[in-house]
Design an enzyme around this catalytic site. Structure first.
Site, PDB file in Angstrom:
ATOM      1  N   GLY A 163       7.456  -2.640  -2.982  1.00  0.00           N
ATOM      2  CA  GLY A 163       6.846  -1.331  -2.862  1.00  0.00           C
ATOM      3  C   GLY A 163       7.183  -0.456  -4.042  1.00  0.00           C
ATOM      4  N   ARG A 164       8.122   0.456  -3.846  1.00  0.00           N
ATOM      5  CA  ARG A 164       8.421   1.436  -4.896  1.00  0.00           C
ATOM      6  C   ARG A 164       8.850   0.804  -6.205  1.00  0.00           C
ATOM      7  NH1 ARG A 164      12.458   5.060  -1.645  1.00  0.00           N
ATOM      8  NH2 ARG A 164      12.450   3.215  -0.307  1.00  0.00           N
ATOM      9  N   PRO A 173       0.847  -1.199   0.000  1.00  0.00           N
ATOM     10  CA  PRO A 173       0.000   0.000   0.000  1.00  0.00           C
ATOM     11  C   PRO A 173       0.879   1.244   0.000  1.00  0.00           C
ATOM     12  CG  PRO A 173       0.037  -0.993   2.188  1.00  0.00           C
ATOM     13  CD  PRO A 173       0.804  -1.909   1.294  1.00  0.00           C
ATOM     14  N   MET A 174       0.642   2.153  -0.942  1.00  0.00           N
ATOM     15  CA  MET A 174       1.483   3.361  -1.052  1.00  0.00           C
ATOM     16  C   MET A 174       0.607   4.578  -1.306  1.00  0.00           C
ATOM     17  SD  MET A 174       4.762   1.867  -3.196  1.00  0.00           S
ATOM     18  CE  MET A 174       3.777   0.811  -4.279  1.00  0.00           C
ATOM     19  N   CYS A 183       3.118   3.236   9.246  1.00  0.00           N
ATOM     20  CA  CYS A 183       3.313   4.532   8.600  1.00  0.00           C
ATOM     21  C   CYS A 183       3.866   5.544   9.591  1.00  0.00           C
ATOM     22  CB  CYS A 183       1.996   5.026   8.023  1.00  0.00           C
ATOM     23  SG  CYS A 183       2.131   6.615   7.188  1.00  0.00           S
ATOM     24  N   HIS A 189       7.676  -4.614   7.584  1.00  0.00           N
ATOM     25  CA  HIS A 189       8.610  -3.702   6.933  1.00  0.00           C
ATOM     26  C   HIS A 189       9.863  -3.726   7.795  1.00  0.00           C
ATOM     27  CE1 HIS A 189       9.395   0.533   5.040  1.00  0.00           C
ATOM     28  NE2 HIS A 189      10.466  -0.230   5.060  1.00  0.00           N
ATOM     29  N   GLN A 205      -6.213  -1.319   3.141  1.00  0.00           N
ATOM     30  CA  GLN A 205      -5.464  -0.990   4.355  1.00  0.00           C
ATOM     31  C   GLN A 205      -6.160   0.132   5.100  1.00  0.00           C
ATOM     32  OE1 GLN A 205      -1.588   1.186   4.718  1.00  0.00           O
ATOM     33  NE2 GLN A 205      -0.852  -0.768   5.534  1.00  0.00           N
ATOM     34  N   LYS A 248       0.271  -4.777   9.132  1.00  0.00           N
ATOM     35  CA  LYS A 248       1.550  -4.382   8.544  1.00  0.00           C
ATOM     36  C   LYS A 248       2.270  -3.476   9.539  1.00  0.00           C
ATOM     37  CE  LYS A 248       3.704  -2.718   4.270  1.00  0.00           C
ATOM     38  NZ  LYS A 248       4.568  -1.620   4.710  1.00  0.00           N
TER      39      LYS A 248
END
Length: 330
Positions: free
Chosen positions: A228-229, A12-13, A95, A166, A65, A134
């Site tokens: 992710g990225r 999730p971004m 986050c 993470h 999320q 997460k």
């Protein structure tokens, strides 16, 4: 343990994994698990739910999320999200943004494992789909050797079968959210050790994974790998995921075929009033490393934001990339 497959996931971004991006990624990989951007409980309960949670059925399997820390609100938001058809409800405990800290959710919840467990238990009672978490390995001065297992045990006992780790700390004091993505060192061994110590829990690792080869190496130690990225900036990195990790027989779509399929979606969305730029910004990295990639990106970046831009912008950009050279990389 549920059979839901997390072997390859896309993280999730915020501002990135919206519904247009997820539809696009689904044209590259049929099976990798996709996640929404984080949505807060307040937004879900009081906001425009269709705008926040609506998605195309083609996006399955897809997880939502949620961000929040009040068990009752999370239960209500989870119930609403399940009604939209999501395959999983994920709680954000990772986050590091200022907005998240002020709202007492995200990474700061690493300090409150029993509250997180209460949130998970409340959501589990409210929905029939899996509830996952997460997290980071710790925040600020926490010792990850204590903080990560404490959180994992708490949420496992509350009914969470899958923990996405993470594998770096979050520094809430002294580092910006952007710096938190890179500066704290990655400590993959923390996640590996957690899996050894808690074999009954599904552990998915996240952080710094940029290729399917790296993902495969992690899968020797844990149950899943989350990109992710790299999945956003170089999306074709996911092209062989279905064959390598899900037993698919069909070869991946060539990059031009991906875009031709996406154009059907783009045309339909344009007819609904969606701006081209909202959809085209997600495809800029498709041809990364291929001849013509720079010209493709430039043409879209310069033309898609213009008022009245049509799908022809994407077609013209595609023509700048030699089809044979791109297809040869499949």
């Amino acid at each position: 343990m549920s059979s839901f497959n997390h072997r390859i996931c896309v993280a999730p971004m915020m501002d990135w994994t919206d519904r247009h991006d997820r539809f696009f990624l689904r044209l590259i990989t049929r099976h990798a698990l996709l996640y929404t951007e984080m949505v807060t409980t307040g937004a879900v309960i009081h906001g425009d739910r269709q705008h926040l949670l609506g998605f195309d059925p083609a996006e399955h399997p897809v997880a939502v999320q949620l961000g929040g820390s009040e068990p009752g609100e999370l239960a209500e938001a989870a119930r609403i999200a399940e009604g939209f058809g999501y395959d999983e409800i994920n709680l954000n405990v990772g986050c590091p943004s200022d907005r998240v800290q002020s709202g007492r959710f995200g990474a700061c919840l690493m300090r409150e494992p029993m509250l997180v467990a209460e949130c998970v238990a409340s959501m589990r009672k409210a929905v029939s789909v899996p509830v996952t978490v997460k997290c980071r390995i710790g925040v600020d001065e926490q010792d990850p050797a204590e903080a990560l297992p404490a959180l994992a045990r708490a949420v496992r006992d509350a009914g969470c079968e899958t923990l996405i780790v993470h594998a770096r700390k979050a520094w809430l004091e002294g580092l910006s959210p952007r710096e938190n993505r890179d500066i704290p060192p990655l400590e993959y061994d923390r996640a590996y050790r957690l899996k050894r110590d808690m074999p009954d829990m599904r552990i998915v690792i996240n952080g710094g994974i940029v290729s399917l080869d790296q993902a495969a190496a992690h899968l020797d130690h844990v149950d899943g790998a989350m990109l992710g990225r790299a999945a956003y900036q170089t999306p074709y990195v996911l092209a062989d995921a279905d064959r390598r990790f899900y037993g698919a027989d069909a070869p991946p779509r060539a990059p031009h075929e991906v875009l031709e399929a996406y154009l059907t979606y783009v045309e339909a969305e344009l007819a609904k009033g969606t701006h081209l730029h909202a959809m085209s910004r997600h495809i800029l990295g498709l041809f990364h490393g291929m001849p013509g990639a720079r010209a493709f990106r430039r043409h879209i970046s310069e033309n898609a934001p213009r008022p009245g831009a049509t799908a022809q912008v994407i077609r013209d950009a595609m023509a700048l990339v030699p089809r044979e050279a791109a297809a040869a990389l499949v």
